[in-house]
Scaffold this active site. Sequence first.
Site, PDB file in Angstrom:
ATOM      1  N   THR A  95       0.872  -1.173   0.000  1.00 53.54           N
ATOM      2  CA  THR A  95       0.000   0.000   0.000  1.00 53.54           C
ATOM      3  C   THR A  95       0.906   1.219   0.000  1.00 53.54           C
ATOM      4  OG1 THR A  95      -1.740  -1.167   1.174  1.00 53.54           O
ATOM      5  CG2 THR A  95      -1.839   1.238   1.181  1.00 53.54           C
ATOM      6  N   LYS A 170      -7.296   1.198  -2.892  1.00 56.39           N
ATOM      7  CA  LYS A 170      -6.893   0.764  -1.553  1.00 56.39           C
ATOM      8  C   LYS A 170      -7.092   1.873  -0.531  1.00 56.39           C
ATOM      9  CE  LYS A 170      -5.238  -1.820   1.697  1.00 56.39           C
ATOM     10  NZ  LYS A 170      -3.878  -2.375   1.746  1.00 56.39           N
TER      11      LYS A 170
END
Length: 289
Positions: A95, A170
Amino acid sequence: MKIAFIGTGVMGTGIINNFLKAGQTVTVFNRTKAHAQKVLDQSAVWADSAAEATIGQDVVFTMVGYPKDVEETYFGDQGIFKQAKAGQILIDMTTSTPTLAAKIAATGKEKKIGVLDAPVSGGDIGARDGKLTTMVGGDRAAYDKALPLLQIVSKKVNYFGEAGKGQHAKMANQIMIASTMLGLAEWLTYAKTAGLDLQETLDTLSAGGADNWSMEAYAPRILAGDFKPGFYAKHILKDLRIALDEAKKMNLDLPATALAERSYAKLAEEKGLGDLGTQAIVKLWSQWA
């Protein structure tokens, strides 16, 4: 396909093991070799650097801690781009920031290398069980080739478009999770202070409209006093700061996300508990200290 995987943390270990169970050959690198021992014991092959791991592979996955680690892994002196060749596919599952995803993709395009940003959701359990949700941006042709591999470790894979779009997806996920984690901490604290039986309360809420993934995954751990990281508190803090930075660029005000960021900052930075799991957010209340 021959695979390299850079990063053997909690999530990476689960993903690598599922590739190995599916019969894939996996070469791994991690900054601390001892942290790779679990996958080496399962027949993964060790490389001494990200660059070395990249040599001769069809697909190179990365899953490291922070954007600065991603930058070093791809562009450093021993980074992937020192050895990556035309025709390879590079997939970053960290991420990270949409901006960095676009930078990696642009370099890949210059070298005729397919690049994908493919962050995941599902925590340590999803990684272990091969049931992650994977959000992908980047080169469509690379995505089509890599999809069978992504499906080995995912229950759902979605392609969102150009480089960085997977990271944006995300961020939307992390915004939602951060708010539900605060709600989880607050209802547990409220119920405990009111003298309710917490297991009975959990069973009741799980059967009604309050049910959600965070509660199912983390409330039992909290009740068992288990604060080991399925996902680090310091990493959700990193993600929330990325989300707020991206929101600022889009002139968006996200007050609930800002509250979650302040809460996790207090947990990780003021209390020094960033290496615990996200469920440790309850420790902001004295009832759980």
